[in-house]
Design a protein around this motif. Structure first.
Motif, PDB file in Angstrom:
ATOM      1  N   UNK A 130       0.395  13.840  11.756  1.00 13.39           N
ATOM      2  CA  UNK A 130      -1.453  13.431  13.230  1.00 13.39           C
ATOM      3  C   UNK A 130      -1.696  12.324  12.440  1.00 13.39           C
ATOM      4  N   UNK A 131      -1.804  11.052  13.271  1.00 16.51           N
ATOM      5  CA  UNK A 131      -2.140   9.528  12.372  1.00 16.51           C
ATOM      6  C   UNK A 131      -3.581  10.283  11.747  1.00 16.51           C
ATOM      7  N   UNK A 132      -4.434  11.081  12.661  1.00 10.68           N
ATOM      8  CA  UNK A 132      -6.047  10.390  11.963  1.00 10.68           C
ATOM      9  C   UNK A 132      -5.537  11.065  10.790  1.00 10.68           C
ATOM     10  N   UNK A 133      -5.052  12.399  10.977  1.00 13.21           N
ATOM     11  CA  UNK A 133      -4.967  12.695   9.316  1.00 13.21           C
ATOM     12  C   UNK A 133      -3.745  12.374   8.084  1.00 13.21           C
ATOM     13  N   UNK A 134      -3.538  11.491   8.491  1.00 13.93           N
ATOM     14  CA  UNK A 134      -2.852  11.122   7.436  1.00 13.93           C
ATOM     15  C   UNK A 134      -4.177   9.907   7.279  1.00 13.93           C
ATOM     16  N   UNK A 135      -4.494   9.167   8.204  1.00 13.07           N
ATOM     17  CA  UNK A 135      -5.625   7.838   7.712  1.00 13.07           C
ATOM     18  C   UNK A 135      -6.547   8.748   7.119  1.00 13.07           C
ATOM     19  N   UNK A 136      -7.057  10.210   6.997  1.00 10.97           N
ATOM     20  CA  UNK A 136      -8.071  10.646   5.901  1.00 10.97           C
ATOM     21  C   UNK A 136      -7.290  11.121   4.951  1.00 10.97           C
ATOM     22  N   UNK A 137      -5.852  11.413   4.894  1.00  4.60           N
ATOM     23  CA  UNK A 137      -4.861  11.280   3.357  1.00  4.60           C
ATOM     24  C   UNK A 137      -5.402  10.019   2.843  1.00  4.60           C
ATOM     25  N   UNK A 138      -5.243   8.526   3.723  1.00  7.93           N
ATOM     26  CA  UNK A 138      -5.039   8.090   2.778  1.00  7.93           C
ATOM     27  C   UNK A 138      -6.752   7.157   2.340  1.00  7.93           C
ATOM     28  N   UNK A 139      -7.314   7.482   3.155  1.00  7.42           N
ATOM     29  CA  UNK A 139      -8.841   7.359   2.464  1.00  7.42           C
ATOM     30  C   UNK A 139      -9.543   7.912   1.482  1.00  7.42           C
ATOM     31  N   UNK A 140      -9.176   9.638   1.053  1.00  4.75           N
ATOM     32  CA  UNK A 140      -9.459  10.372   0.531  1.00  4.75           C
ATOM     33  C   UNK A 140      -8.816   9.704  -1.450  1.00  4.75           C
ATOM     34  N   UNK A 141      -7.638   9.204  -0.618  1.00 11.02           N
ATOM     35  CA  UNK A 141      -7.311   9.130  -2.450  1.00 11.02           C
ATOM     36  C   UNK A 141      -7.828   7.820  -3.348  1.00 11.02           C
ATOM     37  N   UNK A 142      -8.222   8.303  -4.613  1.00  8.91           N
ATOM     38  CA  UNK A 142      -8.235   7.309  -5.255  1.00  8.91           C
ATOM     39  C   UNK A 142      -7.393   6.311  -6.237  1.00  8.91           C
ATOM     40  N   UNK A 143      -8.141   5.352  -6.233  1.00  7.12           N
ATOM     41  CA  UNK A 143      -7.472   4.090  -6.853  1.00  7.12           C
ATOM     42  C   UNK A 143      -6.109   4.503  -7.439  1.00  7.12           C
ATOM     43  N   UNK A 144      -5.019   3.871  -6.656  1.00  6.20           N
ATOM     44  CA  UNK A 144      -3.371   4.046  -7.410  1.00  6.20           C
ATOM     45  C   UNK A 144      -3.126   5.014  -6.983  1.00  6.20           C
ATOM     46  N   UNK A 145      -3.923   6.427  -6.168  1.00  8.16           N
ATOM     47  CA  UNK A 145      -3.274   7.222  -5.167  1.00  8.16           C
ATOM     48  C   UNK A 145      -2.219   7.438  -4.848  1.00  8.16           C
ATOM     49  N   UNK A 146      -1.675   8.059  -4.045  1.00  4.43           N
ATOM     50  CA  UNK A 146       0.180   8.669  -3.375  1.00  4.43           C
ATOM     51  C   UNK A 146      -0.745   9.240  -2.857  1.00  4.43           C
ATOM     52  N   UNK A 147       0.137   9.013  -1.084  1.00  6.81           N
ATOM     53  CA  UNK A 147       0.483  10.075  -0.121  1.00  6.81           C
ATOM     54  C   UNK A 147       1.638  10.790   0.015  1.00  6.81           C
ATOM     55  N   UNK A 148       1.873  11.309   0.559  1.00  2.89           N
ATOM     56  CA  UNK A 148       3.336  11.543   0.521  1.00  2.89           C
ATOM     57  C   UNK A 148       3.444  12.028   2.009  1.00  2.89           C
ATOM     58  N   UNK A 149       4.387  11.502   2.898  1.00  2.04           N
ATOM     59  CA  UNK A 149       4.113  12.150   4.150  1.00  2.04           C
ATOM     60  C   UNK A 149       5.300  12.754   4.936  1.00  2.04           C
ATOM     61  N   UNK A 150       5.997  14.159   5.453  1.00  8.11           N
ATOM     62  CA  UNK A 150       6.763  15.243   5.519  1.00  8.11           C
ATOM     63  C   UNK A 150       6.512  16.121   7.038  1.00  8.11           C
ATOM     64  N   UNK A 151       5.587  15.925   7.660  1.00 10.05           N
ATOM     65  CA  UNK A 151       6.000  15.503   8.687  1.00 10.05           C
ATOM     66  C   UNK A 151       5.723  14.175   9.638  1.00 10.05           C
ATOM     67  N   UNK A 152       6.834  15.290  10.918  1.00  9.65           N
ATOM     68  CA  UNK A 152       7.216  14.840  12.040  1.00  9.65           C
ATOM     69  C   UNK A 152       6.938  14.886  12.999  1.00  9.65           C
TER      70      UNK A 152
END
Length: 362
Positions: A262-284
């Motif tokens: 879900x686009x909105x959730x992916x953006x929440x995932x990015x926004x809640x990362x610390x500096x140099x953090x990584x978000x992996x995406x696996x959802x279709x």
């Protein structure tokens, strides 16, 4: 040989149990009697994409069973072996040679074309071919034709009904953590979506010794189970997700996983990362998602795609089976068994969030 299979005849139609015919294995093929098959979101997502005009399709890609017969070219797999079935890979392209078989350059042809590589189907009904060979198995049936590259021999003492989802869903979540993100014990890990993939990721993070694990999910029962596994939980219906993640992870997550697509959730995932953090995406889900590139660039954040847990199924699945046998990867708590005749009820229960991982049994 005749057998029963759960066929799909359109994106909106229910699965129907029907009699079909399956080929004898060719010299490079294996015939597996299916004992259990996990029901995966990918089955339902693919079903929803195919137009009615495609005709009958046979899905299923988390099969587990017992080898019935092997072709003349097969040497190390024999009748009687207990096996798990997973994704196919060619073994000879650049990605496979580099050890990244999940990104095989022939993946679509081997897993999603609906036919063998020569254009034929191993499944027929009244002389007409059925769209099959899904993930090199199409295991929503009593038997499946497979190949060496996606057939993994396991300990016969292991309950096939529990470990069947290691073929995709559990492997995807666990592999995203153990193979790609690789969080350190003193690091932080957040999963968005506590379904079967998300829970496998939580359990994998536990095996890696991660002490701060956060699960974001709207279903109260799933949050409760995540807490039993040692996770801090966040209810997206009542909490400000970004603020709540930052509070739980001392300023932001170092490693996060989105299972929702879900686009909105992916953006929440990015926004809640610390500096140099990584978000992996696996959802279709969403094919295109706008991202805050300034936030990503200025804070050195990374967004990475991940297929099948970035794993080589021949080595990673046995590793997960060992973790399960050792008691450190309790996937048995995630599985709910259903008779194959109840496949449509299993679909409904998975879609509603009533169960985490349905497994269909013959």
């Amino acid at each position: 040989m005749q057998m029963t299979a759960a066929l799909s005849r359109g994106p909106e139609s229910p699965f129907t149990l029907e009699t079909v015919q399956i080929d004898d294995p060719r010299p490079d093929e294996i015939l597996v009697r299916i004992v259990a098959t996990g029901l995966c979101h990918t089955d339902l997502f693919t079903k929803s994409l195919l137009p009615q005009t495609v005709g009958a399709c046979l899905f299923g890609h988390e099969g587990a069973g017992i080898v019935e017969a092997v072709g003349s070219e097969i040497t190390h797999i024999v009748p009687g072996h207990h096996v798990l079935l997973s994704v196919r890979s060619c073994g000879v392209c650049r990605q496979c040679i580099d050890g990244h078989r999940a990104y095989c350059e022939r993946s679509h042809q081997l897993n999603s074309a609906g036919v063998r590589t020569d254009g034929s189907s191993p499944i027929h009904q009244n002389g007409a071919p059925i769209r099959a060979a899904y993930f090199g198995q199409s295991s929503f049936a009593q038997y499946a034709i497979t190949t060496v590259d996606n057939t993994v021999v396991i300990d016969p003492a292991v309950n096939l009904a529990v470990v069947a989802p290691l073929g995709c869903g559990f492997q995807t979540g666990a592999g995203a953590v153990l193979n790609m993100l690789r969080p350190e014990p003193d690091s932080t890990f957040v999963v968005f979506g506590a379904g079967s993939v998300g829970f496998a990721a939580i359990l994998a993070a536990r095996t890696a010794g991660v002490t701060t694990i956060v699960a974001v999910d709207p279903v109260a029962e799933r949050r409760k189970l995540a807490e039993e596994f040692g996770a801090v939980t966040i209810d997206p219906a009542t909490d400000n997700i970004v603020d709540a993640v930052r509070a739980a992870t001392d300023g932001g997550s170092a490693h996060s996983l989105d299972t929702t697509g879900i686009g909105a959730v992916i953006n929440q995932g990015v926004a809640s990362l610390r500096a140099r953090g990584t978000l992996a995406v696996v959802g279709l889900g969403a094919r295109e998602v706008p991202l805050n590139i300034a936030d990503i660039m200025l804070n050195g954040k990374t967004v990475r795609g991940c297929i099948e847990g970035d794993s080589d199924v021949t080595t990673f699945i046995p590793r997960l089976v060992e973790l399960f046998n050792a008691g450190s990867f309790p996937i048995d708590r995630l599985v709910t068994p259903y008779a194959f005749s109840d496949i449509n009820q299993a679909v409904a229960d998975q879609t509603s969030g009533k169960v985490i991982k349905p497994v269909l049994l013959w």
